[in-house]
Design an enzyme around this catalytic site. Structure first.
Site, PDB file in Angstrom:
ATOM      1  N   LYS A 178       0.759  -1.302   0.039  1.00 34.66           N
ATOM      2  CA  LYS A 178       0.076   0.006  -0.103  1.00 34.66           C
ATOM      3  C   LYS A 178       0.743   1.219   0.154  1.00 34.66           C
ATOM      4  O   LYS A 178       1.580   1.446   0.945  1.00 34.66           O
ATOM      5  CB  LYS A 178      -0.806   0.040   1.223  1.00 34.66           C
ATOM      6  N   GLY A 201       7.265   4.635   8.114  1.00 42.31           N
ATOM      7  CA  GLY A 201       6.277   5.673   8.282  1.00 42.31           C
ATOM      8  C   GLY A 201       6.303   6.291   9.893  1.00 42.31           C
ATOM      9  O   GLY A 201       7.480   5.978  10.469  1.00 42.31           O
ATOM     10  N   SER A 202       5.447   6.802  10.591  1.00 40.04           N
ATOM     11  CA  SER A 202       5.527   7.418  11.869  1.00 40.04           C
ATOM     12  C   SER A 202       5.611   6.575  12.895  1.00 40.04           C
ATOM     13  O   SER A 202       5.101   5.299  12.802  1.00 40.04           O
ATOM     14  CB  SER A 202       4.438   8.304  11.870  1.00 40.04           C
ATOM     15  N   THR A 203       6.217   7.184  14.062  1.00 41.42           N
ATOM     16  CA  THR A 203       6.509   6.193  15.137  1.00 41.42           C
ATOM     17  C   THR A 203       5.096   5.525  15.727  1.00 41.42           C
ATOM     18  O   THR A 203       4.897   4.621  16.209  1.00 41.42           O
ATOM     19  CB  THR A 203       7.273   7.145  16.377  1.00 41.42           C
ATOM     20  N   GLY A 205       3.732   2.917  13.845  1.00 43.01           N
ATOM     21  CA  GLY A 205       4.552   2.000  13.933  1.00 43.01           C
ATOM     22  C   GLY A 205       4.112   1.251  15.272  1.00 43.01           C
ATOM     23  O   GLY A 205       4.163  -0.041  15.329  1.00 43.01           O
ATOM     24  N   GLU A 236      10.260   0.698  10.230  1.00 41.10           N
ATOM     25  CA  GLU A 236      11.368   1.735  10.261  1.00 41.10           C
ATOM     26  C   GLU A 236      10.598   2.905  10.384  1.00 41.10           C
ATOM     27  O   GLU A 236       9.937   3.392   9.643  1.00 41.10           O
ATOM     28  CB  GLU A 236      11.999   1.619   8.888  1.00 41.10           C
ATOM     29  N   CYS A 275      13.648  10.469   7.316  1.00 39.97           N
ATOM     30  CA  CYS A 275      13.737   9.829   8.627  1.00 39.97           C
ATOM     31  C   CYS A 275      15.122  10.134   9.401  1.00 39.97           C
ATOM     32  O   CYS A 275      15.192  10.133  10.476  1.00 39.97           O
ATOM     33  CB  CYS A 275      13.272   8.495   8.594  1.00 39.97           C
ATOM     34  N   GLU A 313      10.101  14.836  16.121  1.00 43.52           N
ATOM     35  CA  GLU A 313      10.360  14.882  14.519  1.00 43.52           C
ATOM     36  C   GLU A 313       9.493  15.864  13.858  1.00 43.52           C
ATOM     37  O   GLU A 313       8.326  15.865  13.771  1.00 43.52           O
ATOM     38  CB  GLU A 313      10.246  13.325  14.077  1.00 43.52           C
TER      39      GLU A 313
HETATM   40  P1  NAI Z   1       1.868   7.623   8.519  1.00 40.96           P
HETATM   41  O1  NAI Z   1       2.651   6.647   9.498  1.00 40.96           O
HETATM   42  O2  NAI Z   1       0.478   7.955   9.223  1.00 40.96           O
HETATM   43  O3  NAI Z   1       1.831   6.830   7.029  1.00 40.96           O
HETATM   44  C1  NAI Z   1       2.720   6.138   6.718  1.00 40.96           C
HETATM   45  C2  NAI Z   1       1.917   5.061   5.917  1.00 40.96           C
HETATM   46  O4  NAI Z   1       1.164   4.375   6.980  1.00 40.96           O
HETATM   47  C3  NAI Z   1       0.807   5.326   4.751  1.00 40.96           C
HETATM   48  O5  NAI Z   1       0.786   4.733   3.800  1.00 40.96           O
HETATM   49  C4  NAI Z   1      -0.602   5.345   5.634  1.00 40.96           C
HETATM   50  O6  NAI Z   1      -1.684   5.409   4.927  1.00 40.96           O
HETATM   51  C5  NAI Z   1      -0.252   4.225   6.490  1.00 40.96           C
HETATM   52  N1  NAI Z   1      -1.039   4.149   7.789  1.00 40.96           N
HETATM   53  C6  NAI Z   1      -1.577   5.181   8.437  1.00 40.96           C
HETATM   54  N2  NAI Z   1      -2.346   4.593   9.351  1.00 40.96           N
HETATM   55  C7  NAI Z   1      -2.103   3.493   9.488  1.00 40.96           C
HETATM   56  C8  NAI Z   1      -2.668   2.301  10.282  1.00 40.96           C
HETATM   57  N3  NAI Z   1      -3.457   2.532  11.592  1.00 40.96           N
HETATM   58  N4  NAI Z   1      -2.358   1.021   9.974  1.00 40.96           N
HETATM   59  C9  NAI Z   1      -1.805   0.676   8.911  1.00 40.96           C
HETATM   60  N5  NAI Z   1      -1.234   1.538   8.020  1.00 40.96           N
HETATM   61  C10 NAI Z   1      -1.371   3.030   8.317  1.00 40.96           C
HETATM   62  O7  NAI Z   1       2.786   9.149   8.581  1.00 40.96           O
HETATM   63  P2  NAI Z   1       2.012  10.461   8.018  1.00 40.96           P
HETATM   64  O8  NAI Z   1       0.641  10.619   8.758  1.00 40.96           O
HETATM   65  O9  NAI Z   1       1.784  10.554   6.547  1.00 40.96           O
HETATM   66  O10 NAI Z   1       3.084  11.523   8.420  1.00 40.96           O
HETATM   67  C11 NAI Z   1       3.336  11.843   9.843  1.00 40.96           C
HETATM   68  C12 NAI Z   1       4.357  12.058  10.562  1.00 40.96           C
HETATM   69  O11 NAI Z   1       5.171  10.814  10.336  1.00 40.96           O
HETATM   70  C13 NAI Z   1       5.552  13.038   9.701  1.00 40.96           C
HETATM   71  O12 NAI Z   1       5.095  14.077  10.135  1.00 40.96           O
HETATM   72  C14 NAI Z   1       6.775  12.416  10.082  1.00 40.96           C
HETATM   73  O13 NAI Z   1       6.901  12.961  11.284  1.00 40.96           O
HETATM   74  C15 NAI Z   1       6.386  10.750  10.242  1.00 40.96           C
HETATM   75  N6  NAI Z   1       6.967  10.047   9.045  1.00 40.96           N
HETATM   76  C16 NAI Z   1       8.268   9.549   9.261  1.00 40.96           C
HETATM   77  C17 NAI Z   1       8.528   8.670   8.193  1.00 40.96           C
HETATM   78  C18 NAI Z   1       9.975   7.937   8.167  1.00 40.96           C
HETATM   79  O14 NAI Z   1      10.339   7.625   7.199  1.00 40.96           O
HETATM   80  N7  NAI Z   1      10.398   8.082   9.343  1.00 40.96           N
HETATM   81  C19 NAI Z   1       7.607   8.496   6.823  1.00 40.96           C
HETATM   82  C20 NAI Z   1       6.558   9.317   7.127  1.00 40.96           C
HETATM   83  C21 NAI Z   1       6.190  10.095   8.001  1.00 40.96           C
END
Ligand code: NAI
Ligand code: MG
Length: 439
Positions: free
Chosen positions: A182, A234-236, A239, A256, A290, A387
């Protein structure tokens, strides 16, 4: 003397964007059961690029069944044959690199210079690399006769859309798994172009399945009983949620998550080179990284000189049209992310830090944030702890190496760190005491 840059836009002509995209399941593009869609936009212009299928539980179920069918073929295939498919995918990605680069820049907002020179070549290289491993797994240090997990659910973020896909899909396929992936809701287009590449490479049906949607779609993948392993970047917070959902189910899991990397500058560092490192560390990809160097730890006696040089360098950074080949800083990926960056930076002001922003012209449309740093940041400030995931740097001073280590390690994160000094022994000493995965 300063030079003006004429605009040097990359043409969009190479890209064909369909008005509506379907899900990619069992080697075919299929409509979601509900018929629901969402839109993806170009964050530099706010223009709607396409309608994207919104996948739900029943669609995920269909994708998992397709992946289970695909597994029957893929896991039994001779490893060298699997490798050939990966080589073929890598070569097609290279052939279509310009198309991928333009599309990624339009959907994500990052500069074409980066998609063209970094995201897309690295994605292809990743497939080449793992293609080479497919028939050498006996020698990979995981014991004799390694076995695939089976069906792997993969959920990826928006900061490096195609590259994160490559990091997930290539190794999973090389080791004989099939995947349900996804992409993030703001950046699905290159994943859907990758689905076309899978068709072009004649990858067996069901080996790669792509279900577009949001967090609920991701949760449906995480909780599906037919999935043997989850990989998430994605976000902590998300995760942690996933770790809780997966606990006790027997599913494999890799996460990650976030970072707040310390970039430590000692008094003997070569300052001009260091400034380049600082700029790359926090302003590359608008700071949506990240392992960004988002905390700058500077030895107190060189702070003024270093920051003067940094200010001068920041005044040269060009922010604007991501498709322009001269652009250094593109658009922030979404309105939500811009709001998050703005809110956190404002907390820096109210908590008493001092802001410096490069003076650049912010385009009228789209989501933008100027390259910024804060001085007078203390360990207690939110901008030192959370972050930000944007082009905002927190500068913290130190006097002794021991103090630098204590401050650098004073964080719940631990992805990465950087060390700037002329002394080899100090590099080794510092690296040894830092609690970070990559230095
Ligand atoms: P997010 O963690 O919500 O999204 C990442 C992925 O997870 C997307 O594909 C999203 O649709 C999916 N997702 C969201 N909720 C989920 C759930 N409950 N179960 C399974 N999958 C789910 O990140 P978002 O909201 O786009 O960004 C928020 C913050 O996260 C950013 O401001 C940043 O601080 C951090 N972030 C960190 C990343 C990294 O590589 N360390 C990458 C993206 C975001
Ligand atoms: Mg988009």
């Amino acid at each position: 003397m300063t030079f003006e840059y004429s605009s040097a836009p990359e043409s969009k002509a190479i890209v064909t964007i369909d008005p509506v995209y379907k899900l990619f399941i069992g080697g075919k593009f299929v409509a979601p059961k509900s018929g629901k869609t969402f839109t993806t936009i170009n964050p530099a212009t706010e223009e709607v690029l396409a309608k994207i299928a919104y996948g739900e539980k029943t669609d995920v179920d269909k994708a998992v069944k397709a992946a289970q069918e695909g597994l029957k073929v893929w896991s039994k295939m001779a490893p060298s044959e699997r490798g050939k498919y990966l080589y073929r995918i890598a070569r097609i990605m290279q052939e279509r690199a310009r198309e991928f680069a333009v599309l990624e820049t339009m959907d994500n907002g990052k500069p074409i210079r980066e998609t063209r020179d970094i995201d897309i070549p690295l994605s292809a290289a990743h497939f080449f690399y793992h293609a080479g491993w497919a028939d050498k797994l006996e020698h990979a240090g995981v014991g004799n006769n390694p076995k695939p997990y089976g069906v792997v659910g993969q959920i990826i973020p928006w900061n490096f859309p195609l590259l994160m896909l490559a990091w997930k899909v290539a190794p999973a396929l090389a080791t004989g798994n099939t995947v349900v992936l996804k992409p993030a809701e703001t950046t699905p287009l290159t994943a859907l172009l990758f689905a076309q590449v899978c068709q072009q490479a004649e990858l067996p049906a069901g080996v790669v399945n792509i279900v577009t949607g949001d967090g609920a779609t991701g949760a449906a993948i995480v909780n599906h009983p037919g999935i043997n392993k989850i990989a998430f970047t994605g976000s902590t917070d998300v995760g942690k949620l996933i770790a809780r959902s997966v606990a006790g189910t027997g599913k494999g899991l890799t996460l990650e998550l976030g970072g707040k990397g310390a970039n430590i500058v000692f008094e003997d560092a070569p300052l001009d080179e260091t400034v380049e490192g600082i700029v790359n560390g926090i302003f590359f990809n608008q700071g949506h990284v990240c392992c960004a160097g988002s905390r700058l730890l500077v030895q107190e006696n060189i702070q003024d000189e270093l920051l003067e040089k940094l200010k001068r360098r920041m005044s040269q950074i060009r922010l604007g049209d991501p498709l322009d080949k001269n652009t250094d800083i593109g658009a922030i990926n979404s309105r939500e992310q811009l709001e998050k960056i703005t809110e956190l930076a404002l907390s820096g002001d109210t908590e008493g830090a001092e802001r410096f922003s490069a003076s650049c012209t912010i385009p009228a449309k789209g989501f933008w944030y100027p390259p910024t740093f804060f001085t007078g940041v203390t360990q207690a400030h939110r901008i030192a702890r959370e972050e930000i995931f944007g082009p905002v740097l927190s500068v913290i001073s130190f006097r002794t190496p021991q103090e630098a280590i204590e401050k650098a390690n004073n964080t719940p994160f631990g992805l990465s760190a950087g060390v700037w000094t002329d002394k080899g022994s100090r590099i080794l000493w510092t690296a040894k005491h830092l609690r970070a995965g990559v230095i």
